[in-house]
Design a protein around this motif. Sequence first.
Motif, PDB file in Angstrom:
ATOM      1  N   ASP A  60       0.829  -1.212   0.000  1.00 20.18           N
ATOM      2  CA  ASP A  60       0.000   0.000   0.000  1.00 20.18           C
ATOM      3  C   ASP A  60       0.863   1.263   0.000  1.00 20.18           C
ATOM      4  N   GLU A  61       1.905   1.259   0.839  1.00 20.64           N
ATOM      5  CA  GLU A  61       2.770   2.442   0.910  1.00 20.64           C
ATOM      6  C   GLU A  61       3.470   2.677  -0.423  1.00 20.64           C
ATOM      7  N   ASP A  62       3.960   1.616  -1.036  1.00 22.28           N
ATOM      8  CA  ASP A  62       4.574   1.748  -2.364  1.00 22.28           C
ATOM      9  C   ASP A  62       3.577   2.325  -3.366  1.00 22.28           C
ATOM     10  N   LYS A  63       2.348   1.846  -3.293  1.00 25.49           N
ATOM     11  CA  LYS A  63       1.297   2.342  -4.186  1.00 25.49           C
ATOM     12  C   LYS A  63       1.074   3.835  -3.989  1.00 25.49           C
ATOM     13  N   HIS A  64       1.050   4.268  -2.752  1.00 29.75           N
ATOM     14  CA  HIS A  64       0.852   5.697  -2.478  1.00 29.75           C
ATOM     15  C   HIS A  64       1.990   6.521  -3.075  1.00 29.75           C
ATOM     16  N   GLY A  65       3.209   6.028  -2.946  1.00 31.53           N
ATOM     17  CA  GLY A  65       4.335   6.731  -3.550  1.00 31.53           C
ATOM     18  C   GLY A  65       4.171   6.866  -5.053  1.00 31.53           C
ATOM     19  N   ARG A  66       3.716   5.784  -5.698  1.00 26.78           N
ATOM     20  CA  ARG A  66       3.499   5.830  -7.153  1.00 26.78           C
ATOM     21  C   ARG A  66       2.383   6.805  -7.507  1.00 26.78           C
ATOM     22  N   ILE A  67       1.374   6.880  -6.659  1.00 25.75           N
ATOM     23  CA  ILE A  67       0.265   7.804  -6.921  1.00 25.75           C
ATOM     24  C   ILE A  67       0.757   9.250  -6.902  1.00 25.75           C
ATOM     25  N   PHE A  68       1.542   9.600  -5.904  1.00 26.96           N
ATOM     26  CA  PHE A  68       2.048  10.976  -5.839  1.00 26.96           C
ATOM     27  C   PHE A  68       2.954  11.285  -7.033  1.00 26.96           C
ATOM     28  N   VAL A 150      -6.800  11.252  -3.094  1.00 30.16           N
ATOM     29  CA  VAL A 150      -7.120  11.534  -1.696  1.00 30.16           C
ATOM     30  C   VAL A 150      -8.038  10.461  -1.127  1.00 30.16           C
ATOM     31  N   ARG A 151      -9.096  10.103  -1.869  1.00 27.49           N
ATOM     32  CA  ARG A 151     -10.037   9.101  -1.367  1.00 27.49           C
ATOM     33  C   ARG A 151      -9.371   7.745  -1.196  1.00 27.49           C
ATOM     34  N   MET A 152      -8.570   7.344  -2.165  1.00 28.62           N
ATOM     35  CA  MET A 152      -7.931   6.033  -2.111  1.00 28.62           C
ATOM     36  C   MET A 152      -6.923   5.954  -0.965  1.00 28.62           C
ATOM     37  N   ILE A 153      -6.064   6.946  -0.858  1.00 28.30           N
ATOM     38  CA  ILE A 153      -5.037   6.922   0.182  1.00 28.30           C
ATOM     39  C   ILE A 153      -5.674   7.022   1.562  1.00 28.30           C
ATOM     40  N   SER A 154      -6.705   7.845   1.704  1.00 29.61           N
ATOM     41  CA  SER A 154      -7.381   7.991   2.988  1.00 29.61           C
ATOM     42  C   SER A 154      -7.971   6.657   3.433  1.00 29.61           C
ATOM     43  N   HIS A 155      -8.590   5.940   2.527  1.00 25.58           N
ATOM     44  CA  HIS A 155      -9.160   4.623   2.861  1.00 25.58           C
ATOM     45  C   HIS A 155      -8.073   3.671   3.330  1.00 25.58           C
ATOM     46  N   ASP A 156      -6.946   3.659   2.640  1.00 21.95           N
ATOM     47  CA  ASP A 156      -5.838   2.781   3.022  1.00 21.95           C
ATOM     48  C   ASP A 156      -5.290   3.152   4.395  1.00 21.95           C
ATOM     49  N   GLU A 157      -5.134   4.447   4.661  1.00 22.17           N
ATOM     50  CA  GLU A 157      -4.580   4.858   5.946  1.00 22.17           C
ATOM     51  C   GLU A 157      -5.510   4.461   7.090  1.00 22.17           C
ATOM     52  N   ASP A 158      -6.808   4.539   6.871  1.00 22.04           N
ATOM     53  CA  ASP A 158      -7.757   4.081   7.887  1.00 22.04           C
ATOM     54  C   ASP A 158      -7.567   2.591   8.167  1.00 22.04           C
ATOM     55  N   ASP A 159      -7.360   1.808   7.114  1.00 19.63           N
ATOM     56  CA  ASP A 159      -7.119   0.372   7.284  1.00 19.63           C
ATOM     57  C   ASP A 159      -5.816   0.115   8.035  1.00 19.63           C
ATOM     58  N   HIS A 160      -4.773   0.865   7.696  1.00 20.97           N
ATOM     59  CA  HIS A 160      -3.486   0.679   8.369  1.00 20.97           C
ATOM     60  C   HIS A 160      -3.610   0.978   9.864  1.00 20.97           C
ATOM     61  N   LEU A 161      -4.323   2.042  10.190  1.00 20.76           N
ATOM     62  CA  LEU A 161      -4.502   2.404  11.590  1.00 20.76           C
ATOM     63  C   LEU A 161      -5.292   1.320  12.332  1.00 20.76           C
ATOM     64  N   ALA A 162      -6.342   0.831  11.708  1.00 21.70           N
ATOM     65  CA  ALA A 162      -7.145  -0.224  12.332  1.00 21.70           C
ATOM     66  C   ALA A 162      -6.319  -1.486  12.563  1.00 21.70           C
ATOM     67  N   TYR A 163      -5.490  -1.820  11.618  1.00 25.08           N
ATOM     68  CA  TYR A 163      -4.622  -3.009  11.732  1.00 25.08           C
ATOM     69  C   TYR A 163      -3.689  -2.901  12.930  1.00 25.08           C
ATOM     70  N   THR A 164      -3.110  -1.725  13.156  1.00 22.32           N
ATOM     71  CA  THR A 164      -2.196  -1.583  14.286  1.00 22.32           C
ATOM     72  C   THR A 164      -2.936  -1.721  15.612  1.00 22.32           C
ATOM     73  N   HIS A 165      -4.151  -1.187  15.700  1.00 24.30           N
ATOM     74  CA  HIS A 165      -4.952  -1.355  16.907  1.00 24.30           C
ATOM     75  C   HIS A 165      -5.189  -2.839  17.176  1.00 24.30           C
ATOM     76  N   GLU A 166      -5.630  -3.550  16.164  1.00 23.29           N
ATOM     77  CA  GLU A 166      -5.981  -4.961  16.308  1.00 23.29           C
ATOM     78  C   GLU A 166      -4.788  -5.793  16.755  1.00 23.29           C
TER      79      GLU A 166
END
Length: 262
Positions: A60-68, A150-166
């Motif tokens: 996901d992080e690599d994908k975000h870099g490619r998006i920017f 913005v929408r795609m990266i925001s969705h991914d960041e929400d998932d990443h945050l949830a994963y760390t909590h879990e």
Amino acid sequence: MLSAKSVFQEILGNDESFRLLCSIAASGEAQGGWENGRIATLVPEGEQALVPKITRHGVDEDKHGRIFNALLRKRGLEPVPVPPETDYTMLLERRGIGLAHDRLRRDEPLSVRDIIVYLAHSRVTEQRAAEQMLLLRKHFADHPEVGKAVRMISHDEDDHLAYTHEELLRFAASGYGRLIQRTLRECALAEIRVHRDVSLAVMARMGRVLGWSGARRAVLAAGIRAVYLYERAAGWRRMVSLRMPERRNPLGGPATTAPEFA
């Protein structure tokens, strides 16, 4: 009126400030992709169930870099070198937050404690990322140029945050609660200082590019310092709390692609 939306609109409207912003973001995301990729290869034997999740995080992080970088190409722009004082990832590492790159370059399995340090670091930094993307999504979700990103990266960041909590809650239930809370607090207090310093450096650079007046720069700098004072007093606590996410196993499936940015 000086607001977060108006500042971002001005940055997006100028090629040089847009290039700097995307370059900084792309570099940080690419670095995160590398770190997660290395951690995935070094997961200890007893925690192999984490490998696909950490791998997904890195993808996901690599994908975000490619998006920017793709956003830059759409304007016919090339990335610029990231000024050291704006390199969030590097500055966090210098403060001893997360796993050192020297450690990740060695082909030695990580310990469970190392994995907890990684997850705590991610819990804190993903909180920041999710909040920043939520702000951008609020104002620019329908923007013709950056809205999809913005929408795609925001969705991914929400998932990443949830994963760390879990995952941190899983380790806490296994007896690592005190280590987790201590590590989270150390990470949060260091992160808010680095975030303040990087924000001031980025705004100073943007001010020079966009020709902001001394008064405007002073107001923005005062706002950044005010946020830091709030976070130093109490705001950091939001970065150390843990709660089970509504969506369980958020990184359990395949990573989404970004064909529109390829």
